[in-house]
Structure formats: C-alpha cells, structure tokens
Scaffold this motif. Structure first.
Motif, PDB file in Angstrom:
ATOM      1  N   PHE A  65       0.705  -1.025  -0.128  1.00  8.47           N
ATOM      2  CA  PHE A  65      -0.147   0.067   0.035  1.00  8.47           C
ATOM      3  C   PHE A  65       0.748   1.382   0.062  1.00  8.47           C
ATOM      4  O   PHE A  65       0.298   2.352  -0.250  1.00  8.47           O
ATOM      5  N   LYS A  66       2.178   1.032   0.219  1.00  5.64           N
ATOM      6  CA  LYS A  66       3.003   2.085   0.002  1.00  5.64           C
ATOM      7  C   LYS A  66       2.869   3.173   1.722  1.00  5.64           C
ATOM      8  O   LYS A  66       2.026   3.148   2.266  1.00  5.64           O
ATOM      9  N   LYS A  69       0.086   5.970   2.287  1.00  3.93           N
ATOM     10  CA  LYS A  69      -1.325   5.443   2.792  1.00  3.93           C
ATOM     11  C   LYS A  69      -1.296   4.681   3.961  1.00  3.93           C
ATOM     12  O   LYS A  69      -2.188   4.878   4.839  1.00  3.93           O
ATOM     13  N   VAL A  72      -1.281   7.345   6.801  1.00  3.09           N
ATOM     14  CA  VAL A  72      -2.518   7.816   7.125  1.00  3.09           C
ATOM     15  C   VAL A  72      -3.365   7.165   7.697  1.00  3.09           C
ATOM     16  O   VAL A  72      -4.152   7.437   8.639  1.00  3.09           O
ATOM     17  N   VAL A  73      -3.574   5.619   7.333  1.00  2.00           N
ATOM     18  CA  VAL A  73      -4.561   4.735   8.273  1.00  2.00           C
ATOM     19  C   VAL A  73      -4.012   4.410   9.582  1.00  2.00           C
ATOM     20  O   VAL A  73      -4.959   4.396  10.577  1.00  2.00           O
ATOM     21  N   PHE A 172      -3.708  13.118   4.507  1.00  2.00           N
ATOM     22  CA  PHE A 172      -4.699  12.661   3.613  1.00  2.00           C
ATOM     23  C   PHE A 172      -4.508  13.649   2.363  1.00  2.00           C
ATOM     24  O   PHE A 172      -4.441  13.129   1.051  1.00  2.00           O
ATOM     25  N   LEU A 175      -1.124  13.174   0.143  1.00  2.00           N
ATOM     26  CA  LEU A 175      -0.687  11.860  -0.102  1.00  2.00           C
ATOM     27  C   LEU A 175       0.065  11.906  -1.282  1.00  2.00           C
ATOM     28  O   LEU A 175       1.144  11.042  -1.486  1.00  2.00           O
ATOM     29  N   TRP A 178       4.014  11.865  -1.199  1.00  2.00           N
ATOM     30  CA  TRP A 178       4.950  10.809  -0.730  1.00  2.00           C
ATOM     31  C   TRP A 178       5.681  10.164  -2.016  1.00  2.00           C
ATOM     32  O   TRP A 178       6.891   9.615  -1.873  1.00  2.00           O
TER      33      TRP A 178
END
Length: 395
Positions: A65-66, A69, A72-73, A172, A175, A178
């Motif tokens: 997912f890199k 991301k 953020v999660v 977010f 993003l 990145w």
C-alpha cells in the motif's frame, strides 16, 4: 525544507504524544474506573505486543500500500483509539482500544523510519527522533493541564485524539507528495522495493548482528529510564523528587543529544556516531560503578542518555547502506520489532534480578547491555568493511 519533510516532522511529534500518556494519566484513571494498580502494566504490555506485531507485518503492508497510505491509516487508528480511551466506560474497554493504538504505532514507526533512511540525510533522522521526544514530553504536559484544571484525564486523551485527527486530514491531503518526496540531496533510488519475508530477511548476512544491536540498545535505554530513579533513591539515598529529576535529565539528554547529533552527522558518518555514542554509554556506566560520590552517578546517567541519543537514529539510517535499499523496509520492520521486544523484556527482567541480588546490580546490568550492543555493532561494521554485504532477494 520541503512540505513533506515538515509533515514528517509533525508526524514524529504525533508519534510521541500518546507514548507517555498512560503513565501520567493512570492515577486518575485508576481512581475513576476502580482498576488495580498493576493493570497499567498489563495495558502497556498489550500496546507493546500489538506494536511488535504491527512492526513484523509492516513490510508486507507497506510494500503493497506504500508508506503514505499506511501512515494515514495508522495515524487514524491511533486517533480512534485515543478517542476510545477518552470515552472508555470500563477498564476492559481500555484493553480493547489498546489494540489499535499499538497496531497503528508499529506501522508508523517502521514506515517513517525506513522512508527517512531512504530519502533524507542522517541529520534529519536525528532531528526527527528528537521531535518524537518533544511529543513524548508534551503529551504528559497536556494531560497534567487538564487534570489540574479539573477537566479530568478524559479531556487529556480527547485533546491528543483531536491533534491526531488533524494530522490525519493533513496527511490525507498531501498523499501525492509521498511518491516524489525525496530530498534532492539524498541518493536516488537504485531499484524498486523487493518484498521478502521476515524469515528471508533474518537469513541475510549480518542481519542477526543488526538485530542484536537493536535489542540491547533498547534494553539499555528502557532499563536506565525505568530504574535509574530507584537506584539513586535506594542506593544513594536520594529523595523521590531528586531521583525523578535525574530521570527527567536522562530523557532530556536523549532529546538534546539528538538535536546536537543532527548537526554533528553533517560532518561525521553514522558508523562513527554509533561508536562514539556507545563508548559514551560505557563511560557513563563505569562512572556509576566506580566508588565515587553520588554526583558522579548522576553524571553517568546523563552521559548514558547523551550516549544513546545518536545510536538508534544512526543505526536505522545505516540500514539501507548495510542491507540494500530494495530490502531495507523488511529489515527496518524487524529492527523496530526486536527493539520493542528488548525494551519490553529487559526492564522487568532487571526488576526480577534486582529483587534477588539488590538494586546495586543496576550499573553492571547496564554496562553488560551496552557492551553486547557495542560488540555486535563493531562486528557488523567490520564484516561490512570486509565486503560481506547482504545479497538482495533478486540475487
């Protein structure tokens, strides 16, 4: 300084904010929820175990997912967990919220450390970890403010949760940065990230020595931080207040040391910084052991704080150089996991040994941890210097 780097600095402050909240809030939590005193230890253990699990799986998750991301999660998970703490109806609900708090922390730690090691200079790694120290210092201050103002511990957790939620929104919205966030002064990526399992990563040449260094670094730092006050109080007769002040100076030494190390790293390579830091820790431990006035034990404890300051960031930053940029995420995830294991196990292990032998064991235990870390680090550097470099998964 690029926008993304500023955001990463803020993320490191955010990472530190919840880490010291539980200890500062526990007396108030225990009084309101009617929990036994030892429950705080089990809560901390739950968070640590979940952090270790998250670190172990971080390579697989981040490869898919890199980093952006996942960050953020992960921060969102910590925000939700802290919100849960703020509205917890019972102790068991705290345990439930400890799970996402630990899982989120592990992924952020492993992902951001590897991203910085790949894309930014060593100085930033030191400064970023000092910013974690700022967060760990500000968290209890926020909690203390709300408790003193009669708002209660719940408002302290709510405030930190809101700060985390704001960071989630910023992360977010940015993003897209990145993917192209590398510092222009850092080496360009020389290949795609290669996914390898934890077992394959541990089989890489010299990986075992690297893990040993991280385990005993964390053992040194956590045991000194937890037990130095007790040692000064029980062995040298310090008052509780004076002993606690020395403990705060130990952590202050780490934070200030990392700020200074950031500037030193502009002129001194990471392997030399690691060696200097470890030798400073040896000198600090010996000062405590020698039959000198108590003030030298205080100086020794502060020296250990200053000595540990550059070691952890420098070892992390060296990971891509030691093992290859394509597999560094797998190694960093393992390094973070074993560091958490070392810190989680070592401090209580010393407590058990001290119960049988006495608190006088403290400086000898610290010296043993530092020497193992130093030997592992020197052997690793010697092998790399001889050309025993790691082969990546494609070879």
């Amino acid at each position: 300084m690029k926008i993304l780097l500023v955001i990463i600095y803020l993320a490191f402050i955010s990472l530190g904010l919840p880490d010291s909240l539980l200890g500062s809030a526990w007396p108030a939590i225990r009084a309101e929820l009617g929990a036994p005193v030892p429950t705080a230890g089990w809560l901390a253990m739950t968070i640590s175990v979940c952090t270790i699990i998250s670190s172990l799986f971080s390579n697989r998750i981040i490869t898919r997912f890199k980093t952006g991301k996942v960050t953020v999660v992960s921060v969102a998970m910590t925000a939700v967990a802290l919100l849960g703490f703020a509205y917890a109806p019972s102790v068991w609900f705290l345990f439930l919220m400890a799970v996402p708090l630990g899982l989120g922390a592990g992924s952020i730690d492993a992902g951001l450390n590897n991203y910085v090691a790949l894309h930014y200079e060593s100085s930033h790694m030191n400064w970023l970890h000092s910013f974690w120290g700022i967060g760990a210092t500000v968290g209890p201050m926020i909690m203390a403010y709300h408790i003193a103002a009669q708002n209660g511990w719940r408002y302290g957790y709510l405030t930190i949760s809101i700060i985390q939620a704001v960071l989630v929104a910023v992360l977010f919205a940015t993003l897209g940065l990145w993917e192209n966030g590398a510092d222009s002064s850092s080496p360009a990526d020389d290949g795609k990230t290669v996914y390898i399992t934890n077992r394959e990563a541990l089989r890489l040449p010299n990986a075992g020595l690297a893990m040993l260094g991280f385990i005993f670094f964390s053992a040194t730092e956590s045991t000194t931080g937890l037990w130095c006050s007790s040692y000064l109080s029980l062995y040298h007769g310090f008052s509780a207040a004076d002993a606690a002040t020395v403990a705060s100076c130990f952590y202050g030494g780490i934070t200030v040391g990392r700020l200074i190390s950031g500037f030193i790293s502009m002129k001194v390579k990471s392997p030399l910084l690691i060696r200097w830091g470890q030798l400073t820790c040896v000198a600090g431990a010996l000062l405590i052991i020698l039959p000198l006035p108590a003030v030298f034990s205080v100086i020794g404890i502060v020296m250990i704080g200053l000595g540990t300051a550059p070691v952890f960031p420098a070892m992390l930053h060296e990971t891509p150089n030691r093992f290859g940029r394509d597999v560094s995420q797998a190694i960093v995830g393992l390094e973070m996991a074993v560091a958490y294991i070392g810190g989680t196990v070592s401090a209580p292990l010393f407590g058990q040994l001290a119960a049988f032998i006495g608190i006088r064991l403290f400086p000898y235990y610290i010296l043993a941890c530092v020497l193992v870390m130093l030997i592992a680090s020197e052997l690793l550097q010697k092998r790399i210097g001889r050309g025993e470099i790691c082969k990546n998964a494609n070879e």
